[in-house]
Design a protein around this motif. Structure first.
Motif, mmCIF file in Angstrom:
data_model
loop_
_atom_site.group_PDB
_atom_site.id
_atom_site.type_symbol
_atom_site.label_atom_id
_atom_site.label_comp_id
_atom_site.label_asym_id
_atom_site.label_seq_id
_atom_site.Cartn_x
_atom_site.Cartn_y
_atom_site.Cartn_z
ATOM 1 N N UNK A 136 0.842 -1.210 0.000
ATOM 2 C CA UNK A 136 0.000 0.000 0.000
ATOM 3 C C UNK A 136 0.869 1.248 0.000
ATOM 4 N N UNK A 137 1.851 1.284 0.889
ATOM 5 C CA UNK A 137 2.734 2.440 0.980
ATOM 6 C C UNK A 137 3.523 2.619 -0.318
ATOM 7 N N UNK A 138 4.079 1.537 -0.846
ATOM 8 C CA UNK A 138 4.883 1.631 -2.062
ATOM 9 C C UNK A 138 4.043 2.109 -3.249
ATOM 10 N N UNK A 139 2.792 1.694 -3.307
ATOM 11 C CA UNK A 139 1.902 2.150 -4.381
ATOM 12 C C UNK A 139 1.679 3.649 -4.278
ATOM 13 N N UNK A 140 1.445 4.129 -3.076
ATOM 14 C CA UNK A 140 1.307 5.568 -2.840
ATOM 15 C C UNK A 140 2.596 6.293 -3.209
ATOM 16 N N UNK A 141 3.733 5.764 -2.769
ATOM 17 C CA UNK A 141 5.021 6.409 -3.010
ATOM 18 C C UNK A 141 5.330 6.497 -4.500
ATOM 19 N N UNK A 142 5.020 5.437 -5.235
ATOM 20 C CA UNK A 142 5.262 5.484 -6.677
ATOM 21 C C UNK A 142 4.463 6.613 -7.331
ATOM 22 N N UNK A 143 3.206 6.741 -6.962
ATOM 23 C CA UNK A 143 2.382 7.816 -7.529
ATOM 24 C C UNK A 143 2.967 9.177 -7.162
ATOM 25 N N UNK A 144 3.409 9.317 -5.919
ATOM 26 C CA UNK A 144 3.988 10.569 -5.457
ATOM 27 C C UNK A 144 5.251 10.909 -6.246
ATOM 28 N N UNK A 145 6.147 9.940 -6.400
ATOM 29 C CA UNK A 145 7.414 10.191 -7.115
ATOM 30 C C UNK A 145 7.175 10.480 -8.600
ATOM 31 N N UNK A 146 6.253 9.769 -9.218
ATOM 32 C CA UNK A 146 5.949 10.034 -10.624
ATOM 33 C C UNK A 146 5.377 11.444 -10.759
ATOM 34 N N UNK A 147 4.580 11.871 -9.797
ATOM 35 C CA UNK A 147 4.070 13.246 -9.796
ATOM 36 C C UNK A 147 5.188 14.265 -9.663
ATOM 37 N N UNK A 148 6.168 13.988 -8.798
ATOM 38 C CA UNK A 148 7.315 14.890 -8.670
ATOM 39 C C UNK A 148 8.101 14.954 -9.973
ATOM 40 N N UNK A 149 8.289 13.807 -10.613
ATOM 41 C CA UNK A 149 8.994 13.782 -11.890
ATOM 42 C C UNK A 149 8.230 14.588 -12.948
#
Length: 164
Positions: A136-149
């Motif tokens: 769950x956390x990693x799924x959230x983190x991936x979305x967050x990092x892709x948004x930062x990119x």
């Protein structure tokens, strides 16, 4: 791709996993190596670190499912290392290559994991949770990092990320 996980509670994660798998190469497409290491005079994580960190976390998660592989830049990211001053990070193309290696392997493992696997405990210093909570956390983190990119693309003068 069709999503039919063994564990019904992971269906939503798998839909997002597939989206992130597609968005990742799109968000780094066309970024120069110079720009990938640009911080614009801030302490923000640059595109190269964000990209390598995303790849590293997929490899870390894969290890919990018995996939003993590592990305080429493992030494820069192992043990959840933060950005390092004065280091020129590898080309985004090398991170993309590793992403393409680990993503289908991890996807297969996530699809075939049962509730018992997702209920297994995961521990690291200062944290204790289930594998399900970690995914769950990693799924959230991936979305967050892709948004930062995606934001970095715009800040550096590139066109917006293509979603398709």
């Amino acid at each position: 791709m069709e999503v039919q996980p063994l564990s019904s509670k992971t269906f939503g994660f798998m839909v997002l996993y597939d989206m992130h798998t597609t968005f990742f190469p799109n968000v780094i497409a066309g970024i120069s190596e110079k720009d990938a290491n640009e911080r614009l005079g801030t302490k923000a994580n640059h595109m190269a670190w964000l990209t390598g960190s995303l790849v590293q976390e997929r490899f870390e998660l894969a290890r919990l499912f018995g996939i003993e592989k590592q990305q080429q830049a493992n030494e820069l990211f192992k043990d959840h290392k933060g950005i390092q001053e004065g280091v020129i990070y590898p080309a985004l193309s090398s991170f993309e290559k590793d992403w393409k290696i680990i993503s289908p392997l991890l996807r297969e493992s996530l699809l075939n994991a049962d509730d018992e696997k997702f209920d297994e405990p995961f521990e690291m210093p200062g944290m204790k949770m289930s594998i399900f909570d970690l995914v769950s956390f990693q799924t959230y983190r991936e979305a967050n990092c892709i948004g930062q990119l995606a934001l970095w693309r715009r800040l550096l003068g590139y066109e917006a990320m293509k979603y398709m």
